[in-house]
Design a protein around this motif. Structure first.
Motif, mmCIF file in Angstrom:
data_model
loop_
_atom_site.group_PDB
_atom_site.id
_atom_site.type_symbol
_atom_site.label_atom_id
_atom_site.label_comp_id
_atom_site.label_asym_id
_atom_site.label_seq_id
_atom_site.Cartn_x
_atom_site.Cartn_y
_atom_site.Cartn_z
ATOM 1 N N ARG A 1 0.969 -1.141 -0.025
ATOM 2 C CA ARG A 1 -0.061 0.003 0.072
ATOM 3 C C ARG A 1 0.891 1.134 0.053
ATOM 4 O O ARG A 1 0.435 2.278 -0.530
ATOM 5 C CB ARG A 1 -0.856 0.082 1.017
ATOM 6 C CG ARG A 1 -1.902 -1.207 1.275
ATOM 7 C CD ARG A 1 -2.687 -1.008 2.401
ATOM 8 N NE ARG A 1 -3.830 -2.221 2.592
ATOM 9 C CZ ARG A 1 -3.449 -3.370 2.820
ATOM 10 N NH1 ARG A 1 -2.292 -3.674 3.392
ATOM 11 N NH2 ARG A 1 -4.345 -4.240 2.977
ATOM 12 N N GLN B 1 -7.137 2.653 -5.877
ATOM 13 C CA GLN B 1 -6.232 2.042 -6.967
ATOM 14 C C GLN B 1 -5.156 1.201 -6.390
ATOM 15 O O GLN B 1 -5.362 0.047 -6.829
ATOM 16 C CB GLN B 1 -5.350 3.289 -7.633
ATOM 17 C CG GLN B 1 -6.044 3.977 -8.825
ATOM 18 C CD GLN B 1 -5.316 5.305 -9.255
ATOM 19 O OE1 GLN B 1 -4.499 5.682 -8.486
ATOM 20 N NE2 GLN B 1 -5.319 5.572 -10.576
ATOM 21 N N GLY B 2 -4.850 1.370 -5.103
ATOM 22 C CA GLY B 2 -3.857 0.181 -4.439
ATOM 23 C C GLY B 2 -4.872 -1.002 -4.370
ATOM 24 O O GLY B 2 -4.537 -1.980 -4.339
ATOM 25 N N VAL C 1 4.139 5.840 -5.360
ATOM 26 C CA VAL C 1 4.505 5.908 -6.810
ATOM 27 C C VAL C 1 3.122 6.807 -7.408
ATOM 28 O O VAL C 1 2.719 6.780 -8.741
ATOM 29 C CB VAL C 1 4.185 4.816 -7.871
ATOM 30 C CG1 VAL C 1 5.707 4.070 -7.795
ATOM 31 C CG2 VAL C 1 3.272 3.794 -7.626
ATOM 32 N N GLY C 2 2.406 7.317 -6.621
ATOM 33 C CA GLY C 2 1.062 8.108 -6.948
ATOM 34 C C GLY C 2 -0.116 7.519 -7.018
ATOM 35 O O GLY C 2 -1.267 8.311 -7.365
ATOM 36 N N GLY C 3 -0.275 6.377 -6.654
ATOM 37 C CA GLY C 3 -1.604 5.703 -6.540
ATOM 38 C C GLY C 3 -2.554 6.009 -5.542
ATOM 39 O O GLY C 3 -1.986 6.352 -4.358
ATOM 40 N N ARG D 1 -6.008 -2.685 -7.593
ATOM 41 C CA ARG D 1 -5.106 -3.403 -8.480
ATOM 42 C C ARG D 1 -4.041 -4.092 -7.720
ATOM 43 O O ARG D 1 -3.478 -4.908 -8.378
ATOM 44 C CB ARG D 1 -4.363 -2.139 -9.297
ATOM 45 C CG ARG D 1 -5.364 -1.338 -10.019
ATOM 46 C CD ARG D 1 -4.790 -0.477 -11.091
ATOM 47 N NE ARG D 1 -3.504 -0.879 -11.779
ATOM 48 C CZ ARG D 1 -3.124 -0.412 -12.739
ATOM 49 N NH1 ARG D 1 -3.264 0.795 -13.055
ATOM 50 N NH2 ARG D 1 -1.914 -0.990 -13.235
ATOM 51 N N ILE D 2 -3.875 -4.067 -6.558
ATOM 52 C CA ILE D 2 -2.811 -4.664 -5.735
ATOM 53 C C ILE D 2 -3.366 -5.753 -4.841
ATOM 54 O O ILE D 2 -3.429 -6.726 -4.567
ATOM 55 C CB ILE D 2 -1.729 -4.028 -5.139
ATOM 56 C CG1 ILE D 2 -1.194 -3.025 -6.194
ATOM 57 C CG2 ILE D 2 -0.659 -4.859 -4.344
ATOM 58 C CD1 ILE D 2 -0.119 -3.888 -7.155
ATOM 59 N N ASN E 1 2.183 1.637 -3.548
ATOM 60 C CA ASN E 1 1.234 2.322 -4.243
ATOM 61 C C ASN E 1 1.155 3.801 -4.129
ATOM 62 O O ASN E 1 1.107 4.302 -5.068
ATOM 63 C CB ASN E 1 -0.099 1.645 -4.098
ATOM 64 C CG ASN E 1 -1.262 2.306 -4.474
ATOM 65 O OD1 ASN E 1 -1.298 2.317 -5.888
ATOM 66 N ND2 ASN E 1 -2.169 2.933 -3.898
ATOM 67 N N ALA E 2 0.975 4.149 -2.813
ATOM 68 C CA ALA E 2 1.085 5.700 -2.624
ATOM 69 C C ALA E 2 2.197 6.272 -3.077
ATOM 70 O O ALA E 2 2.223 7.565 -3.691
ATOM 71 C CB ALA E 2 0.774 5.950 -1.114
#
Lengths: 283, 254
Positions: A166, A178-179, A172-174, A182-183, A169-170
């Motif tokens: 998580r 979105q995290g 890289v700007g998610g 997608r993950i 994800n944050a």
């Protein structure tokens, strides 16, 4: 008396093995007995035919189809809401008195006797919302019964995905969602699916919640719509075991066998899915 | 007059709950070079680094910030700041490499696809460029669809660097990026930084004073949340002004 560590280990392992055998023996006995007693009843006609002669002859197709429909209906209601609830509790809910109350309710809901769900379904869906005794009312009732299992297993599966994903994800700007989408969810999927199937399996085998909400005593045709009543395997089993005089034992055990195979095959599916994903998981 | 600072901290105080981790930090980090933040454990280096792209927002504890953190003169804690955009401009590489549970290719394109990029050729180009920049291309070019987690530790860390570089960040924050790596992998990561410093501002928390001295253009020495000394690396590591810096650099404590 003084035991060496090795002897202690032997004794404890022996005790644990004995405990395991004690658990498994009755299970094997029950399933074995049902198979032996019921296998003779299984035929194409039994699986695909309508009951005849006061259910003493013919097949159990309406009950099989009814249970399939009810399981499907339960899934439609409880899976999206249950997984959504799991996501909310694991990812979004802050630790407030409100969310603590929600958690407590879910735990308590899981402990409510199933006949109470049946009465609740009768009151809310059948009478108040006027769905009548119908597949809709039964599916909703079973859906509520299934929710706590799906919510808590989903929450658990989502929580077990490492926090570091998580953060990355944050980083890289998610966005948070979105995290999650997608993950986190793909990684939590095996756990969620296991929970879903275990929940549905319980719903498929329940009698009390469908007793007042959907189940028909004897209805030798397939349901036409979600407002129809239907026969269902667990209730049918109850009926032919207790309510019908001079019922051939073979048909009773045959019906039990079909129900057990239905539930066990769902269980097996859950195991296979979990194993498939576990093998692909790397953390 | 000196060049405008890429990043500037003005009277920054930062605390978790009531435990102040950074005391009155004033710092100007010029663009396009390797800036090293070093000091003993617990001196606030990682916190300072995480402050720069607001990963401190994720702290489970309550945090308190005073003072200003400026990126190109803009306050990054201003209410109208797009945090997502900020984190793309200032990327982060962590101490422990964390490849996402995706293929090598998808690890690198993940950040781009979040922003809606779908165009295959742009994505492929980015994969190749980023992996070259992180000095990993030759090792993985034939297996881009393998899981990122199947790589060795050193390769994973370069994959994470490539993933950050894919977003073409202006600033890259590295928190002990080589702490788990063998000397050869460490060298490869450091080489990658040297190759890129013309166009990227690197802020590195090194895992040793030796590494600090090896990679730094400029450096700052932090001790117990205080900025003791800041300056060009050749000065700081050979003729430090402050006694505490000298003691630490020469290994008298730490």
């Amino acid at each position: 008396m003084h035991l060496t560590p090795r002897a202690t280990q032997r004794i404890v392992f022996g005790a644990l093995t004995a405990a395991m055998v004690l658990v498994i023996i009755p299970l094997i006995f029950v399933i074995g007995y049902i198979v032996v007693q019921g296998a003779g009843a299984i035929s194409w006609e039994f699986l695909s035919g309508m009951p005849r002669n006061g259910m003493r002859e013919g097949g159990i197709l309406p009950a099989i189809v009814g249970t399939l429909f009810l399981t499907l209906g339960t899934a439609i209601f409880s899976v999206p809401i249950g997984i959504g609830g799991g996501i909310y509790l694991a990812e979004y809910a802050a630790d407030t008195p409100l969310t603590r109350a929600i958690r407590l309710s879910i735990i308590n809901l899981a402990g409510v006797p199933s006949v109470v769900y049946g009465l609740f379904g009768l009151g809310l869906f059948v009478l108040f919302l006027q769905f009548g005794t119908s597949i809709l009312a039964g599916s909703l009732t079973l859906g509520i019964l299934t929710l706590p299992v799906i919510i808590s297993t989903s929450e658990e599966a989502i929580r077990s995905v490492p926090q570091s994903f998580r953060v990355v994800n944050a980083a890289v700007g998610g966005t948070k969602w979105q995290g999650i989408r997608r993950i986190v969810l793909p990684q939590a999927l095996p756990g969620i699916i296991t929970g879903v199937i275990l929940g549905l399996e319980r719903a498929a085998g329940e009698t009390a919640p469908i007793l007042f909400t959907v189940a028909a005593f004897f209805l030798p045709r397939l349901p036409h719509s979600i407002f129809d009543q239907t026969m269902a395997l667990p209730y049918h089993l109850f009926v032919i075991s207790t309510q019908v005089p001079s019922m051939p034992v073979q048909i009773q055990y045959g019906t039990a066998l079909v129900l057990i195979v239905f539930v066990l095959s769902m269980n097996l599916t859950a195991t296979l899915i979990r194993r498939h994903y576990r093998r692909r998981r790397q953390w | 007059m000196e060049t405008p600072a890429k990043i500037e901290l003005q009277h920054v105080h930062f605390a978790y709950e009531d435990h102040e981790v950074l005391h009155d930090i004033n710092l100007r980090i010029p663009p396009n070079q390797i800036f090293v933040l070093f000091g003993p454990a617990g001196s606030g280096k990682s916190t300072l680094l995480r402050l720069l792209n607001r990963l401190t927002d994720f702290s489970p504890e309550e945090t308190h910030l005073q003072g200003k953190v400026l990126l190109d003169g803009q306050d990054i804690f201003a209410p109208d700041v797009d945090v997502t955009r900020l984190r793309q401009r200032a990327g982060m590489v962590f101490a422990k490499p964390v490849p996402l549970p995706l293929s090598i290719r998808d690890n690198i394109t993940y950040g781009l696809t979040l922003g809606g990029r779908r165009d295959r050729s742009t994505l492929d180009e980015t994969v190749e460029r980023s992996l070259h920049a992180a000095a990993l291309w030759d090792e993985v070019k034939d297996r881009l669809d393998d899981p990122g987690m199947a790589l060795s530790g050193g390769q994973q860390q370069r994959l994470c660097l490539a993933r950050t570089l894919a977003l073409q960040p202006e600033v890259v924050l590295l928190d002990e990026p080589t702490s788990g790596l063998d000397p050869i992998s460490t060298l490869q990561v450091e080489e990658a930084l040297f190759q890129l410093r013309e166009s990227v501002t690197f802020i590195v928390v090194p895992h040793s004073v030796q590494q600090a001295a090896r990679v730094a253009d400029r450096a700052a020495f932090l001790l117990m949340g205080e900025l003791v000394e800041e300056g060009p690396a050749d000065v700081l590591f050979t003729r430090p002004k402050d006694k505490r810096t000298e003691d630490y650099v020469t290994g008298r404590f730490g």
